[in-house]
Design a protein around this motif. Structure first.
Motif, PDB file in Angstrom:
ATOM      1  N   ALA A  58      74.095 -18.624  59.584  1.00 23.69           N
ATOM      2  CA  ALA A  58      74.171 -20.194  60.283  1.00 23.69           C
ATOM      3  C   ALA A  58      72.938 -20.644  61.133  1.00 23.69           C
ATOM      4  O   ALA A  58      72.429 -21.541  60.981  1.00 23.69           O
ATOM      5  N   LYS A  59      72.013 -19.601  61.280  1.00 24.70           N
ATOM      6  CA  LYS A  59      70.776 -19.959  61.535  1.00 24.70           C
ATOM      7  C   LYS A  59      69.742 -20.670  60.984  1.00 24.70           C
ATOM      8  O   LYS A  59      68.847 -21.387  60.424  1.00 24.70           O
ATOM      9  N   SER A  60      70.114 -20.254  59.346  1.00 30.42           N
ATOM     10  CA  SER A  60      69.494 -20.103  58.557  1.00 30.42           C
ATOM     11  C   SER A  60      69.617 -21.480  57.745  1.00 30.42           C
ATOM     12  O   SER A  60      68.601 -22.591  57.874  1.00 30.42           O
ATOM     13  N   ILE A  61      71.391 -21.446  57.622  1.00 29.76           N
ATOM     14  CA  ILE A  61      71.360 -22.501  57.432  1.00 29.76           C
ATOM     15  C   ILE A  61      70.651 -23.589  58.455  1.00 29.76           C
ATOM     16  O   ILE A  61      70.897 -24.699  57.397  1.00 29.76           O
ATOM     17  N   ILE A  62      70.969 -23.873  59.246  1.00 30.11           N
ATOM     18  CA  ILE A  62      70.592 -24.909  60.270  1.00 30.11           C
ATOM     19  C   ILE A  62      69.527 -25.438  60.292  1.00 30.11           C
ATOM     20  O   ILE A  62      68.867 -26.432  59.819  1.00 30.11           O
ATOM     21  N   GLU A  63      68.175 -24.301  60.377  1.00 31.74           N
ATOM     22  CA  GLU A  63      67.266 -24.423  59.293  1.00 31.74           C
ATOM     23  C   GLU A  63      67.073 -25.119  58.083  1.00 31.74           C
ATOM     24  O   GLU A  63      66.072 -26.013  58.497  1.00 31.74           O
ATOM     25  N   ALA A  64      67.919 -24.391  57.518  1.00 33.46           N
ATOM     26  CA  ALA A  64      67.178 -25.070  56.138  1.00 33.46           C
ATOM     27  C   ALA A  64      67.508 -26.764  55.338  1.00 33.46           C
ATOM     28  O   ALA A  64      67.324 -27.322  55.527  1.00 33.46           O
ATOM     29  N   ASN A  65      68.840 -27.480  56.988  1.00 38.01           N
ATOM     30  CA  ASN A  65      69.390 -28.515  57.266  1.00 38.01           C
ATOM     31  C   ASN A  65      68.351 -29.433  58.153  1.00 38.01           C
ATOM     32  O   ASN A  65      68.335 -30.053  57.014  1.00 38.01           O
ATOM     33  N   LYS A  66      67.377 -28.966  58.635  1.00 39.62           N
ATOM     34  CA  LYS A  66      66.129 -29.329  59.608  1.00 39.62           C
ATOM     35  C   LYS A  66      65.215 -29.995  58.924  1.00 39.62           C
ATOM     36  O   LYS A  66      64.797 -30.859  58.766  1.00 39.62           O
ATOM     37  N   ARG A  67      64.867 -28.739  58.444  1.00 42.39           N
ATOM     38  CA  ARG A  67      63.706 -28.854  56.856  1.00 42.39           C
ATOM     39  C   ARG A  67      64.404 -30.119  55.390  1.00 42.39           C
ATOM     40  O   ARG A  67      63.042 -30.668  55.926  1.00 42.39           O
ATOM     41  N   ALA A  68      65.507 -30.082  56.073  1.00 48.63           N
ATOM     42  CA  ALA A  68      65.597 -31.475  54.343  1.00 48.63           C
ATOM     43  C   ALA A  68      65.285 -32.848  55.120  1.00 48.63           C
ATOM     44  O   ALA A  68      65.724 -33.478  54.035  1.00 48.63           O
ATOM     45  N   GLY A  69      65.551 -32.378  56.517  1.00 51.13           N
ATOM     46  CA  GLY A  69      66.037 -33.610  56.897  1.00 51.13           C
ATOM     47  C   GLY A  69      67.586 -33.880  57.461  1.00 51.13           C
ATOM     48  O   GLY A  69      67.847 -35.741  57.265  1.00 51.13           O
ATOM     49  N   ILE A  70      68.191 -33.562  57.293  1.00 55.84           N
ATOM     50  CA  ILE A  70      69.420 -33.839  57.171  1.00 55.84           C
ATOM     51  C   ILE A  70      70.208 -33.448  58.145  1.00 55.84           C
ATOM     52  O   ILE A  70      71.990 -33.320  58.232  1.00 55.84           O
ATOM     53  N   SER A  71      69.727 -32.578  59.379  1.00 58.73           N
ATOM     54  CA  SER A  71      70.332 -31.726  60.632  1.00 58.73           C
ATOM     55  C   SER A  71      71.204 -33.327  61.413  1.00 58.73           C
ATOM     56  O   SER A  71      70.471 -34.251  61.654  1.00 58.73           O
ATOM     57  N   GLU A  72      72.182 -33.271  61.474  1.00 60.19           N
ATOM     58  CA  GLU A  72      73.206 -33.755  62.232  1.00 60.19           C
ATOM     59  C   GLU A  72      73.886 -33.604  63.690  1.00 60.19           C
ATOM     60  O   GLU A  72      75.005 -34.433  64.137  1.00 60.19           O
ATOM     61  N   GLY A  73      73.353 -32.286  63.990  1.00 59.46           N
ATOM     62  CA  GLY A  73      74.613 -31.871  64.538  1.00 59.46           C
ATOM     63  C   GLY A  73      74.258 -31.753  66.220  1.00 59.46           C
ATOM     64  O   GLY A  73      73.512 -32.796  66.312  1.00 59.46           O
ATOM     65  N   THR A  74      74.629 -31.159  66.844  1.00 56.37           N
ATOM     66  CA  THR A  74      74.371 -31.105  68.476  1.00 56.37           C
ATOM     67  C   THR A  74      73.248 -30.747  68.649  1.00 56.37           C
ATOM     68  O   THR A  74      73.112 -29.481  67.854  1.00 56.37           O
ATOM     69  N   ASN A  75      72.937 -30.122  69.801  1.00 52.29           N
ATOM     70  CA  ASN A  75      71.660 -29.523  69.766  1.00 52.29           C
ATOM     71  C   ASN A  75      72.064 -28.715  70.994  1.00 52.29           C
ATOM     72  O   ASN A  75      71.800 -27.931  71.631  1.00 52.29           O
TER      73      ASN A  75
END
Length: 144
Positions: A58-75
Motif C-alpha cells: 500500500a505504501k508503494s502504491i501511495i508513493e507511486a500515486n504521489k509521484r504521478a501527481g494523483i494523490s487524492e487521499g487524506t493525510n
C-alpha cells in the motif's frame, strides 16, 4: 494470512493515502491477480508470500500515486498494530523553535500590559476626581 485478510489489510492501508475509487481499483486488481496466479497452478500462500506485506504494498502504491501527481487521499494512515487511523508524521509538520515561541509570548504580554496602561491613563482623569468626591462625601457623612 489468507487472501481475504491480505486484501482487507491492503484496503485499510490504502484508505488513508488514496481516494476510495483508487482503493477499490487496487484491491480489485490484486484480487484478480491472486485468482489468475492460482489458476496458473501456484498456491494461495505462495502468491501472497510473493506479494509481501500488504502495508508495504500500500505504501508503494501511495508513493507511486504521489509521484504521478494523483494523490487524492487524506493525510491519514492505518496502523495495524493499534488498529486505528492516525495522521502521517513528518509530512507537512512545521516545528517552531522554542525561542520564537518565547519571543511571541513576550510580545503578546507587552501588548496586553500596554493596552491595560492605556486604558488606565485614559480613564484616570475621570476616575480620580470621582473617587475624591466619593471620599469627601463619605467623610462628611461620617462627621455628622
Amino acid at each position: 494470512m489468507g487472501r481475504t485478510e491480505f486484501l482487507d489489510r491492503l484496503q485499510r492501508a490504502l484508505a488513508g493515502g488514496v481516494n476510495s475509487s483508487r482503493v477499490a481499483e487496487n484491491v480489485q486488481y490484486y484480487r484478480e491477480y491472486i485468482d489468475v496466479e492460482i489458476r496458473k497452478g501456484r498456491s494461495e500462500e505462495e502468491v501472497l508470500q510473493s506479494l509481501g506485506d500488504p502495508r508495504l504494498l500500500a505504501k508503494s502504491i501511495i508513493e507511486a500515486n504521489k509521484r504521478a501527481g494523483i494523490s487524492e487521499g487524506t493525510n491519514r494512515t492505518y496502523d495495524e498494530e493499534t488498529e486505528r487511523y492516525g495522521e502521517n508524521k513528518g509530512q507537512g509538520v512545521m516545528r517552531v523553535p522554542g525561542w520564537l515561541i518565547l519571543l511571541i509570548a513576550g510580545v503578546i504580554f507587552l501588548l496586553i500590559i500596554g493596552v491595560a496602561f492605556s486604558i488606565i491613563s485614559f480613564l484616570a482623569p475621570i476616575i480620580i476626581p470621582v473617587l475624591i468626591v466619593v471620599l469627601v462625601i463619605n467623610y462628611l457623612k461620617g462627621r455628622k
